[in-house]
Design an enzyme around this catalytic site. Structure first.
Site, PDB file in Angstrom:
ATOM      1  N   HIS A  78      -4.852 -13.486  45.424  1.00  0.00           N
ATOM      2  CA  HIS A  78      -3.755 -13.166  44.508  1.00  0.00           C
ATOM      3  C   HIS A  78      -4.197 -12.105  43.494  1.00  0.00           C
ATOM      4  O   HIS A  78      -3.492 -11.110  43.274  1.00  0.00           O
ATOM      5  CB  HIS A  78      -3.322 -14.453  43.790  1.00  0.00           C
ATOM      6  CG  HIS A  78      -2.298 -14.259  42.729  1.00  0.00           C
ATOM      7  ND1 HIS A  78      -0.956 -14.515  42.928  1.00  0.00           N
ATOM      8  CD2 HIS A  78      -2.405 -13.829  41.439  1.00  0.00           C
ATOM      9  CE1 HIS A  78      -0.294 -14.262  41.808  1.00  0.00           C
ATOM     10  NE2 HIS A  78      -1.152 -13.842  40.896  1.00  0.00           N
ATOM     11  N   GLU A  79      -5.363 -12.308  42.888  1.00  0.00           N
ATOM     12  CA  GLU A  79      -5.837 -11.365  41.868  1.00  0.00           C
ATOM     13  C   GLU A  79      -6.209 -10.013  42.469  1.00  0.00           C
ATOM     14  O   GLU A  79      -5.924  -8.960  41.887  1.00  0.00           O
ATOM     15  CB  GLU A  79      -7.028 -11.965  41.114  1.00  0.00           C
ATOM     16  CG  GLU A  79      -6.732 -13.271  40.387  1.00  0.00           C
ATOM     17  CD  GLU A  79      -5.537 -13.179  39.459  1.00  0.00           C
ATOM     18  OE1 GLU A  79      -5.246 -12.069  38.966  1.00  0.00           O
ATOM     19  OE2 GLU A  79      -4.886 -14.207  39.226  1.00  0.00           O
ATOM     20  N   HIS A 130      -3.128  -8.015  42.959  1.00  0.00           N
ATOM     21  CA  HIS A 130      -2.698  -7.320  41.738  1.00  0.00           C
ATOM     22  C   HIS A 130      -3.407  -5.975  41.609  1.00  0.00           C
ATOM     23  O   HIS A 130      -2.804  -4.978  41.205  1.00  0.00           O
ATOM     24  CB  HIS A 130      -3.013  -8.171  40.505  1.00  0.00           C
ATOM     25  CG  HIS A 130      -1.989  -9.214  40.200  1.00  0.00           C
ATOM     26  ND1 HIS A 130      -0.638  -8.954  40.154  1.00  0.00           N
ATOM     27  CD2 HIS A 130      -2.118 -10.537  39.907  1.00  0.00           C
ATOM     28  CE1 HIS A 130       0.022 -10.061  39.843  1.00  0.00           C
ATOM     29  NE2 HIS A 130      -0.854 -11.037  39.697  1.00  0.00           N
ATOM     30  N   GLU A 144       4.229 -11.469  40.095  1.00  0.00           N
ATOM     31  CA  GLU A 144       3.574 -12.690  40.583  1.00  0.00           C
ATOM     32  C   GLU A 144       4.024 -13.030  42.002  1.00  0.00           C
ATOM     33  O   GLU A 144       3.207 -13.433  42.838  1.00  0.00           O
ATOM     34  CB  GLU A 144       3.864 -13.857  39.638  1.00  0.00           C
ATOM     35  CG  GLU A 144       3.202 -13.734  38.272  1.00  0.00           C
ATOM     36  CD  GLU A 144       1.704 -13.531  38.372  1.00  0.00           C
ATOM     37  OE1 GLU A 144       1.027 -14.321  39.051  1.00  0.00           O
ATOM     38  OE2 GLU A 144       1.207 -12.554  37.773  1.00  0.00           O
TER      39      GLU A 144
END
Length: 298
Positions: A143-144, A147, A226
């Site tokens: 997820h990070e 980003h 998100e």
């Protein structure tokens, strides 16, 4: 689809930059008009403050954000498991290896920051290392890293810098008011009285509501990013259950103690566990149950 979204985020970076810059100048003009009897003085002050914040955040965003959140950079020898997970996810995402930081906090959470994939960093809490297994950690790091790959971190950096500039402008105006500043007119300066009153009202409303509007826009951008990062994480790991289980554990954890409030939107989940607002306008993140439902449909 994913590459189109990345390109869209790059365009949004430009739009956010222009939009926030205009808002900063308008609020500067309002502060100058109300408190210093000169809209132009306020605009100049706003431009200088915004330029300083932008230069600080863009040139040194990683160190600034990590410092605000009490994060410490680590090496492979310090925490080999999380180091290798970050390394693996970066390799799959085809981006340079980000720096890795640890936040000494028992609550499980993580975030990414930086100005581009070339100078990005990922931070995780000690709590997330203790409570999540490898598959769940891969989901979170995926997820990070997403980003970073999707250029969300640049958008966050710009929004954070200009929001800070707006807060500083309003703070300067209010301090000037309490210290005896403020707009003054001579008794014989009554020409255009009606227009004067209207302009004063508009300026005061802008000073009051400008920061609120900025916060709402910043948080809306954060919530939308998100969902994209969740989907991109699954693309990297090929394992939606890892992220689902991670979000479930994070959602029932205690609030963080070391997180900086201005960085809350950067985290994978709200670090302060604030109650959700009716219209979600002031929520830093979309509801975790909604995120899990979307992941379950993949």
């Amino acid at each position: 689809m994913l590459y189109q979204q990345i390109a869209s985020n790059k365009r949004k970076t430009v739009y956010v930059m222009i939009g926030f810059a205009i808002l900063v100048l308008f609020i500067g003009a309002a502060v100058g008009y109300v408190f210093y009897d000169s809209a132009m003085a306020g605009i100049i002050m706003a431009a200088v403050i915004a330029a300083i914040y932008m230069a600080m955040m863009i040139a040194n965003s990683t160190n600034v954000v990590m410092g605000m959140n009490h994060a410490t950079e680590i090496s492979e020898a310090d925490h080999p498991e999380i180091w290798h997970i970050v390394e693996d996810m970066a390799l799959v995402a085809n981006i340079p290896m980000p720096k890795v930081y640890i936040v000494n906090d028992a609550s499980p959470n993580a975030f990414a920051t930086g100005n581009s994939p070339k100078n990005a960093a990922v931070a995780v809490t000690t709590g997330i290392l203790e409570r999540l297994n490898r598959e769940e950690l891969e989901g979170v790091i995926g997820h990070e890293v997403s980003h970073i790959r999707n250029y969300d971190i640049r958008l966050s950096t710009i929004a954070l810098a200009l929001s800070s500039a707006i807060a500083m402008l309003v703070n300067i105006g209010m301090r000037s008011f309490w210290w005896g500043g403020g707009r003054r007119r001579n008794d014989n300066d009554n020409e255009g009285g009606s227009l004067e009153i209207v302009m004063m009202i508009i300026s005061i409303v802008l000073v009051i509501l400008g920061p609120i509007a900025t916060t709402i826009a910043q948080l809306a951008l954060s919530r939308n990013r998100e969902y994209l990062a969740d989907a991109s994480s699954v693309e990297l790991t090929r394992n939606p259950l890892g992220l689902i289980h991670a979000l479930q554990k994070i959602s029932v954890s205690e609030p963080m103690k070391e997180a900086d409030p201005s960085s809350a939107a950067l985290y994978i989940s709200d670090p302060f566990k604030k109650k959700r607002t009716m219209a979600h306008l002031f929520d830093t993140h979309p509801p975790i149950e909604d995120r899990i439902q979307r992941l379950e449909r993949m």
